[in-house]
Design an enzyme around this catalytic site. Structure first.
Site: not given
Length: 377
Positions: A47, A270-271, A274, A314, A354, A356
């Site tokens: 990332s 995360c991504l 999104q 971000g 996260h 994990e």
């Protein structure tokens, strides 16, 4: 003689320090991470592709580097900035020093920088493009390069870190993570090995380790896999991974996720969250300097509990654009940004942080168990 290195920001600020790791010159978005430990996880997290990472903790490298804790087989970040490098690391698990590790992987490090001043500037003005160099030490030349370098926004950085082909994952969690005092993803007995297809946009390997530890069979596919290709593998559930950069150019991923919704349970991190949010109709915006650290407080709105989380992003989902039927399950207590979403009818959910994380915290490992429950039902 210790070699000099310089970091120039696009706003005209130049920081001078000492080189460690590799020689060379790279540009990237300059960001900071507030974690006190876990620098090896940070270094190997895909990332960070396209970014120069600054650590706020003053001494980095104390316990060296080992071969077990990597989150990927190569480093994607463009540079590493620390206040002080530990040159005499000590750990029974260590196989090499941080200096040697960066040199082996072709990543430039710079120490002796006033990281407090650098972080204050990023917090005030936002993450910005910078150039880190051991070759060109002329301030004006470096500033000009930083100002002319492309921005991270609008780039597809996923294609640089995703795998080239499908693979099967075989490893569970390291024995250190199996302590009776460490929270596990799920403690419930399971009489079926659910098949999870993990879509890899730059996935940290501790994610499939958790899935495997729960007894799942894990197939990893590249981030540009289509819905048809994923469904052809006959999964019980689909996982959407973390990854670098701006999610908005990844229209191929959004299209694939739309083709999965309502057909298979979906879990994104995360991504991955999104992209799930975009597939549901939400919009993305860029945060001023992002969330990067291991101490972000997140409120679980369903339980009322506060989870301390590890984060690295971000961009965020715009809370005002999420469509009807999409529930906000978690919020960041520092700035009220969206940290978790769920669509009950489509059996899909995601979190921005996260669960994990290794070296931790482990407050949110239960989410993998929630994914398994969703596949069971």
């Amino acid at each position: 003689m210790t070699e000099l290195a310089k970091l120039a920001l696009s706003d005209g600020t130049v920081f001078t320090g000492r080189r460690f790791g590799a020689e060379g010159e790279h540009f990237g978005e300059v960001v900071f991470n507030t974690s006190m430990t876990g620098y090896q996880e940070i270094l190997t997290d895909p990332s960070y592709n396209g970014q120069i990472v600054t650590m706020t903790y003053p001494m980095i490298g104390n316990y060296g580097v080992n071969r077990d804790d990597v989150e990927r087989d190569r480093l994607a970040l463009k540079g590493f900035v620390v206040k002080e490098l530990c040159r005499e690391p000590s750990s029974y698990r260590m196989t090499m020093s941080l200096d040697d590790y960066l040199r082996e992987n072709g990543v430039i490090g710079i120490e002796g920088v006033d990281t407090r001043a650098l972080v204050r500037r990023i917090r005030s003005d936002g993450a910005m493009t910078g150039v880190l160099s051991t070759i060109d030490l002329d301030d004006q030349s470096l500033i000009q390069k930083a100002q002319q370098s492309p921005h991270l926004v609008g780039q597809d950085l996923v294609k640089e870190v995703m795998p080239g082909a499908k693979s099967e994952w075989s490893d569970g969690l390291h024995e250190i993570s199996q302590s009776e005092f460490t929270p596990q993803a799920s403690t419930e007995a399971c009489d079926k090995a659910y098949h999870v297809v993990a879509v890899d946009y730059g996935m940290k390997w501790n994610i499939p380790r958790h899935l495997k530890e729960m007894g799942c069979r894990v197939t990893i596919v590249p981030g540009n896999a289509t819905a048809e290709e994923i469904l052809a593998l006959e999964p019980d559930g689909v996982f959407l991974s973390n990854g670098p950069g701006d999610p908005r150019p990844l229209l191929y991923a959004v299209e694939a996720i739309r083709g999965l919704l309502g057909k298979k349970p979906v879990f994104g991190i995360c991504l991955g969250q999104q992209l799930l949010g975009m597939a549901l109709g939400g919009e993305i915006y860029k945060l001023k300097f992002g969330h990067r650290g291991a101490n972000q407080p997140v409120l679980n709105k369903e339980t009322g509990r506060v989870e301390i989380t590890s984060q690295n992003h971000g961009f965020a989902l715009d809370i005002n654009t999420l469509p009807e039927g999409t529930e906000i399950t978690h919020v960041n207590l520092n700035d009220q940004t969206v940290e978790g979403i769920r669509h009950r009818d489509l059996k899909a959910f995601g979190v921005q942080y996260h669960p994990e994380a290794s070296a931790g915290p482990h407050d949110s490992a239960y989410l993998f168990g929630e994914f398994r429950k969703m596949m069971a039902n």
